[in-house]
Enzyme design. Structure first.
Site, short mmCIF file in Angstrom:
data_model
loop_
_atom_site.label_atom_id
_atom_site.label_comp_id
_atom_site.label_asym_id
_atom_site.label_seq_id
_atom_site.Cartn_x
_atom_site.Cartn_y
_atom_site.Cartn_z
N ASP A 1 -62.84 24.17 76.59
CA ASP A 1 -61.41 24.49 76.62
C ASP A 1 -60.61 23.42 77.38
O ASP A 1 -59.65 22.86 76.86
CB ASP A 1 -61.17 25.84 77.32
CG ASP A 1 -61.41 27.01 76.40
OD1 ASP A 1 -62.13 26.85 75.41
OD2 ASP A 1 -60.88 28.11 76.68
N SER B 1 -55.35 29.61 76.97
CA SER B 1 -54.19 29.75 77.84
C SER B 1 -54.47 29.30 79.29
O SER B 1 -53.69 28.53 79.87
CB SER B 1 -53.72 31.21 77.78
OG SER B 1 -53.37 31.69 79.03
N GLY C 1 -58.44 33.55 73.23
CA GLY C 1 -59.21 32.46 72.62
C GLY C 1 -58.39 31.22 72.32
O GLY C 1 -58.86 30.29 71.70
N LEU C 2 -57.13 31.19 72.80
CA LEU C 2 -56.28 30.02 72.53
C LEU C 2 -56.16 29.09 73.73
O LEU C 2 -55.32 28.19 73.74
CB LEU C 2 -54.89 30.47 72.05
CG LEU C 2 -54.84 31.11 70.66
CD1 LEU C 2 -53.39 31.40 70.27
CD2 LEU C 2 -55.48 30.24 69.60
N ALA D 1 -56.76 27.25 80.53
CA ALA D 1 -56.97 25.80 80.64
C ALA D 1 -55.64 25.06 80.50
O ALA D 1 -55.38 24.09 81.21
CB ALA D 1 -57.96 25.32 79.57
N ALA D 2 -54.79 25.52 79.57
CA ALA D 2 -53.51 24.83 79.35
C ALA D 2 -52.61 24.95 80.58
O ALA D 2 -51.97 23.98 80.99
CB ALA D 2 -52.81 25.39 78.11
N PRO E 1 -50.75 33.20 74.11
CA PRO E 1 -51.17 34.54 74.53
C PRO E 1 -52.42 34.47 75.41
O PRO E 1 -53.30 33.65 75.15
CB PRO E 1 -51.45 35.28 73.22
CG PRO E 1 -51.36 34.29 72.13
CD PRO E 1 -50.78 33.01 72.66
N VAL E 2 -52.45 35.30 76.46
CA VAL E 2 -53.62 35.24 77.36
C VAL E 2 -54.82 35.99 76.78
O VAL E 2 -54.66 36.87 75.95
CB VAL E 2 -53.30 35.80 78.78
CG1 VAL E 2 -52.31 34.91 79.51
CG2 VAL E 2 -52.81 37.22 78.71
O1 PMV Z 1 -61.83 30.69 76.15
P1 PMV Z 1 -62.21 31.06 74.76
O2 PMV Z 1 -62.06 32.52 74.50
O3 PMV Z 1 -61.61 30.18 73.74
O4 PMV Z 1 -63.81 30.88 74.62
C1 PMV Z 1 -64.43 29.75 75.02
C2 PMV Z 1 -65.63 29.53 74.19
C3 PMV Z 1 -66.95 30.09 74.68
O5 PMV Z 1 -67.93 29.29 74.02
C4 PMV Z 1 -67.12 31.53 74.28
C5 PMV Z 1 -67.13 29.97 76.18
C6 PMV Z 1 -67.26 28.55 76.69
O6 PMV Z 1 -67.15 28.38 77.90
O7 PMV Z 1 -67.51 27.63 75.91
#
Ligand code: PMV
Length: 337
Positions: A176, A132, A129-130, A134-135, A125-126
């Site tokens: 990420d 998406s 926090g998972l 970067a993957a 899911p976009v």
């Molecule tokens: O992309 P997310 O939502 O998993 O968040 C990344 C984690 C943060 O520490 C909030 C941002 C970062 O760049 O490390």
């Protein structure tokens, strides 16, 4: 045809603080993934086909800042650089004077009459926090570079994915792209070499999705505003999160994963003080704790997206049920090992 996948991820400890140089822990989540497939097609051009977002377009017709266009262009730019340096190498070592006969893979012609299609799909899911974004980047970089006969190593894949994250997220820590590229549990400090975690005793994490998309860029910007207003308070919160991450590493590497529960609760308290939790995240964390999870916290940027809970394997179905009952839109059970 060349096909690759890249996993989703969760941050176990240290989100937000990691942007300010504190350590954080993250693990891949293989139950969700992005997939990129590259194929030669008779039609000229570089075609991007992303059915999930109803996009089917030629690269040159997309804005350069489009996230898919920027990663594809970055791969071509990297390969161009390699071609130029290997041409210089050819001039320097003509014919049989070359020090190694296997220094370069056979090249596929790009710029030839036939084109390619890059098909991208994702079950992650976009804005949740998972990992998406970067993957998707990592899957594209690997599939495209391999298809063009210039497969890039993990270090370079990670570097390009990080550059792309910077374009779209402002000041990412790089956690990420790193965990998604290496696909292993990591102890991460910004701009430091990665350290793979030695997980002595596997443990179960339950991931609950609030279903509320929450762009990381916004929560990172809001935390920055708070830091600008009260840097000493925020620095203390960041440092506490950092020492929690270090203690958590010791628990994982010492074979005491049950110690992670209270650390997760403590980290959640800090994230709440940073202003990145939300009523929905609180409802899910509370529900999991009420049925026996030993710790729970938001994971990633916060405000929405996903939370995580630590559970015994036996109690996992009860935690899953409790999360769904209070409105989780999706629940994933993952074994960290
Ligand atoms: O992309 P997310 O939502 O998993 O968040 C990344 C984690 C943060 O520490 C909030 C941002 C970062 O760049 O490390």
């Amino acid at each position: 045809m060349t096909k690759t996948t890249a996993p989703g991820k969760i941050i176990l400890f240290g989100e937000h603080a990691v942007v300010y140089g504190q350590p954080a822990l993250a693990v891949p989540v293989n139950q969700v993934y992005a997939e990129a497939e590259v194929l030669d097609i008779p039609r000229a051009g570089i075609w991007i086909n992303a059915p999930d977002i109803r996009l089917h377009e030629e690269l040159s017709r997309l804005a350069p800042e489009n996230p898919l266009a920027s990663v594809i262009s970055a791969v071509y730019a990297e390969i161009e650089t390699r071609k130029v340096s290997s041409e210089t190498f050819d001039k320097k070592y003509p014919a049989e004077q070359k020090p190694s006969a296997t220094y370069r893979n056979e090249e596929k012609p790009f710029g030839s009459k036939t084109g390619i299609e890059i098909r991208i799909t994702s079950t992650i899911p976009v804005a949740s926090g998972l990992g998406s974004g970067a993957a998707v980047s990592v899957a594209i970089i690997r599939a495209l570079s391999a298809h063009l006969a210039h497969p890039l190593d993990d270090k370079k894949v990670n570097e390009i994915a990080y550059e792309v994250e910077k374009i779209h997220h402002g000041t990412p820590s790089g956690i990420d792209n790193t965990v998604v590229t290496f696909g292993k549990p990591i102890f991460f400090i910004k701009e430091q070499p990665i350290e793979v975690l030695n997980v002595v005793e596997p443990f179960t994490i339950i991931i609950g999705d609030t279903g509320i998309p929450a762009p990381t860029k916004e929560s990172v910007n809001d935390v920055r505003k708070l830091w600008e207003q009260n840097s000493s308070k925020m620095n203390t919160l960041f440092a506490t999160a950092g020492s929690i991450a270090k203690t958590a590493r010791q628990a994982i590497e010492g074979g005491y994963p049950e110690r992670l529960g209270p650390l997760m609760n403590e980290n959640q308290r800090i994230l709440t003080e940073m202003g990145v939790s939300s009523p929905e995240l609180d409802r899910l964390t509370e529900a999991s704790l009420n049925v026996g999870a030993s710790g729970a916290k938001l994971s990633g940027g916060g405000r929405g997206g996903n939370m995580i809970a630590l559970s015994t394997k036996e109690n996992a179905p009860t935690v899953v049920e409790a999360l769904l009952e209070v409105g989780a839109k999706k629940v994933i059970v993952t074994e960290v090992q």
